[in-house]
Design a protein around this motif. Structure first.
Motif, mmCIF file in Angstrom:
data_model
loop_
_atom_site.group_PDB
_atom_site.id
_atom_site.type_symbol
_atom_site.label_atom_id
_atom_site.label_comp_id
_atom_site.label_asym_id
_atom_site.label_seq_id
_atom_site.Cartn_x
_atom_site.Cartn_y
_atom_site.Cartn_z
ATOM 1 N N ARG A 237 22.784 -12.959 44.189
ATOM 2 C CA ARG A 237 24.134 -11.813 44.195
ATOM 3 C C ARG A 237 24.560 -11.917 45.673
ATOM 4 O O ARG A 237 23.654 -12.610 46.557
ATOM 5 C CB ARG A 237 23.486 -10.480 44.211
ATOM 6 N N ARG A 251 32.694 -8.932 44.308
ATOM 7 C CA ARG A 251 32.168 -8.025 43.260
ATOM 8 C C ARG A 251 32.420 -8.576 41.812
ATOM 9 O O ARG A 251 31.529 -8.143 40.873
ATOM 10 C CB ARG A 251 33.137 -6.826 43.408
ATOM 11 N N THR A 252 33.354 -9.299 41.565
ATOM 12 C CA THR A 252 33.491 -9.812 40.072
ATOM 13 C C THR A 252 32.153 -10.934 40.017
ATOM 14 O O THR A 252 31.882 -10.838 38.923
ATOM 15 C CB THR A 252 34.936 -10.607 40.091
ATOM 16 N N ASN A 254 29.155 -10.735 41.398
ATOM 17 C CA ASN A 254 27.988 -10.295 41.135
ATOM 18 C C ASN A 254 27.851 -9.525 39.717
ATOM 19 O O ASN A 254 27.057 -9.707 39.025
ATOM 20 C CB ASN A 254 28.063 -9.136 42.041
ATOM 21 N N LYS A 255 29.190 -8.989 39.250
ATOM 22 C CA LYS A 255 29.160 -8.437 37.683
ATOM 23 C C LYS A 255 29.105 -9.652 36.721
ATOM 24 O O LYS A 255 28.297 -9.113 35.786
ATOM 25 C CB LYS A 255 30.524 -7.914 37.744
ATOM 26 N N THR A 256 29.581 -10.658 36.912
ATOM 27 C CA THR A 256 29.607 -11.687 36.143
ATOM 28 C C THR A 256 28.074 -12.374 36.019
ATOM 29 O O THR A 256 27.618 -12.716 35.056
ATOM 30 C CB THR A 256 30.546 -13.040 36.510
ATOM 31 N N GLY A 258 25.318 -10.777 36.887
ATOM 32 C CA GLY A 258 24.597 -9.721 36.149
ATOM 33 C C GLY A 258 24.559 -9.828 34.775
ATOM 34 O O GLY A 258 23.626 -9.839 33.753
ATOM 35 N N SER A 259 25.878 -9.896 34.290
ATOM 36 C CA SER A 259 26.091 -10.071 32.764
ATOM 37 C C SER A 259 25.406 -11.369 32.155
ATOM 38 O O SER A 259 24.713 -11.375 31.136
ATOM 39 C CB SER A 259 27.434 -10.162 32.540
#
Length: 518
Positions: A237, A251-252, A254-256, A258-259
């Motif tokens: 991350r 942020r994008t 990190n979200k990607t 995580g998914s």
């Protein structure tokens, strides 16, 4: 150099290249702006300095001509001209004066303020012609003489030369004004502007460096994180700070990430469950299959004494039982490869003896033409080589018919074994899929004697040695499978323990090794 070091070097080169481009762009913009501003400033100052000096000198010279030269007697002597010239030049502006008059036509007399600095030879012919030519007056009725000037260079020194004639009769006057001081001032200005341009260029490079560092550091962190993510470190991350576009990108990411981590975890769990199910199922089936196989073999031995109506059914049960046993063994082997539990048990063997033993154990001596020299010693896993050869030769016999040619040779540090049949060959659309699991060359015949895993298992055994198998069609007809293995697979052997009993057994049976993928 390790792969990680190579990636770091490539990343460093890309990072440096992007930084260099930013610095070059900033420098070019600053250089263009500085040079343009300096050129405009120099041109404006040059015109201002020259025009001020020129106008001051011309106004004073014109006034002196009206006051001093016009007051001379009608028939002036050379001494009169000389004194008037010296008087006119005796001011703080520092120009020299030359007065010319004619007592008789073609006999000019000349007065000099400084004969060493200014003579008639220094006056350009074009200026002299304009000065003595009458010009139309503003009213258009009278003609008069005007003041003319031009800039020239004498002995590499810039000068202002001007001349005029007294209207109504009188001498013609010329002046010579040195512009060397103005040139020195302009040169000093040019040096100052050049230094300012260089400082602006250096400043822009420093600003570009700072800007590049500010922009590229988050990009580099993002690149490192993406590289780690690609290497399988799905928990990677980024630390997000700020509210700019790069922060939104982090942020994008990190979200990607995580998914992706969640999806990969789910897929891994399902894949592990599937592998466990296949392995457990295969193990559970082995015991009843062993019993069924034993019973089937007994029935096969007694088939000749059974009712003719029952004998075909017995033969069918025996054949399908062997196919089922073959499928279970292949599934267990595939499961080991997928789980990463397959290991090499290395030994130094004579390749020719190993190939001969494989063919002899399956009674293929009459159906195979072997071209192999004894004494080619290699270090590999003999059992896995036997599995590869049995699958390749069995596949060639099944789909190409005998005789099957097997040629063994070495190329450098590689062992090369070619298996060629004399059948119809492999369709071009099938070639890319011959090593796929459960692939059938004909969709209209989904059921065949093989399980569709033989060539796939052969390829896995080649890969675990660090080798490969390729399939192609020979120009002379038939298919050619080429096995390439390193002559010493010692470095690829896993040191975490020997193969378990299940991994070592069951793969040398003739029925399973005759299985083909096409």
């Amino acid at each position: 150099m390790t792969e990680t070091a190579k990636r770091s070097l490539r990343a460093g080169l890309r990072w440096t290249s992007l930084r260099l481009r930013l610095v070059v762009v900033f420098a070019l913009v600053a250089l263009t702006a500085a040079v343009s501003a300096s050129a405009i400033a120099y041109w404006l100052n040059r015109e201002a300095v020259l025009t001020r000096t020129q106008d001051t000198a011309l106004d004073d010279f014109h006034r002196q001509m009206q006051d001093t030269a016009a007051a001379l007697p009608e028939r002036s002597t050379k001494d009169d001209l000389q004194r008037a010239a010296v008087r006119m030049a005796g001011n703080s502006l520092g120009y020299s004066v030359l007065l010319v008059d004619e007592r008789e036509r073609g006999k000019p007399i000349v007065g000099y303020s400084d004969l060493d600095r200014f003579t008639r030879a220094d006056v350009p012919d074009s200026l002299r012609e304009q000065v003595v030519r009458k010009q139309a007056a503003a009213s258009g009725e009278e003609r008069e003489y005007r003041l003319f000037w031009q800039r020239t260079s004498l002995a590499d020194t810039p000068y202002l030369v001007a001349g005029t004639r007294i209207t109504g009769g009188g001498p013609t006057g010329y002046m010579l004004k040195s512009l060397d001081q103005e040139r020195q001032d302009l040169n000093s200005l040019a040096w100052s502007l050049g230094i300012a341009t260089a400082l602006a260029l250096v400043g822009s490079a420093l600003l570009a460096q700072a800007a590049a560092t500010t922009v590229l550091r988050p990009v580099q962190r993002l690149g490192d994180a993406a590289r780690k993510l690609g290497e399988g470190k799905l928990d990677t991350r980024l630390v997000v700070s700020g509210t700019d576009e790069l922060a939104d990108l982090s942020r994008t990411f990190n979200k990607t990430a995580g998914s992706l981590e969640k999806k990969v975890a789910d897929m891994s769990a399902r894949e592990e469950a599937s592998r466990r199910f296949v392995a457990d199922m295969s193990h559970e089936l082995r015991t009843p299959l062993t019993a069924i196989t034993a019973v089937a073999e007994v029935l096969e031995d007694e088939a000749d004494s059974l009712d003719p109506m029952i004998a075909p059914a017995v033969h069918l049960v025996v054949s399908e039982t062997r196919r089922l046993n073959d499928l279970v063994e292949n599934l267990m082997e595939v499961t080991r490869f997928d789980a990463g539990t397959a290991h090499l048990v290395l030994d130094t063997v004579d390749v020719a003896d190993q190939v001969t033993a494989c063919i002899d154990a399956r009674a293929w001596l009459d159906a195979v033409d072997l071209d192999a020299e004894r004494g080619m010693m290699v270090r590999l896993d003999p059992r896995r080589l036997d599995v590869i050869l049995a699958n390749l030769i069995g596949n060639a016999l099944k789909h190409g018919g005998s005789p099957v040619g097997v040629r063994v040779r070495t190329e450098g540090e590689e062992l090369v074994i070619e298996v060629r049949d004399h059948g119809p060959g492999i369709p071009e659309e099938v070639l890319p899929h011959v090593f796929d699991r459960f692939y059938k060359a004909s969709a209209s015949r989904p059921r065949s004697e093989g399980s569709g895993l033989g060539l796939s298992i052969a390829m896995e055994n080649a890969h675990i040695h660090g080798g490969d198998i390729t399939a192609a069609n020979s120009p002379q007809g038939g298919a050619v499978f080429t096995l390439r293995l390193p002559r010493d697979a010692e470095k690829l052997a896993r040191r975490d323990g020997p193969d378990d009993e299940d991994d070592r057994g069951g793969q040398g049976t003739r029925e399973r090794n005759e299985d083909g993928a096409t």
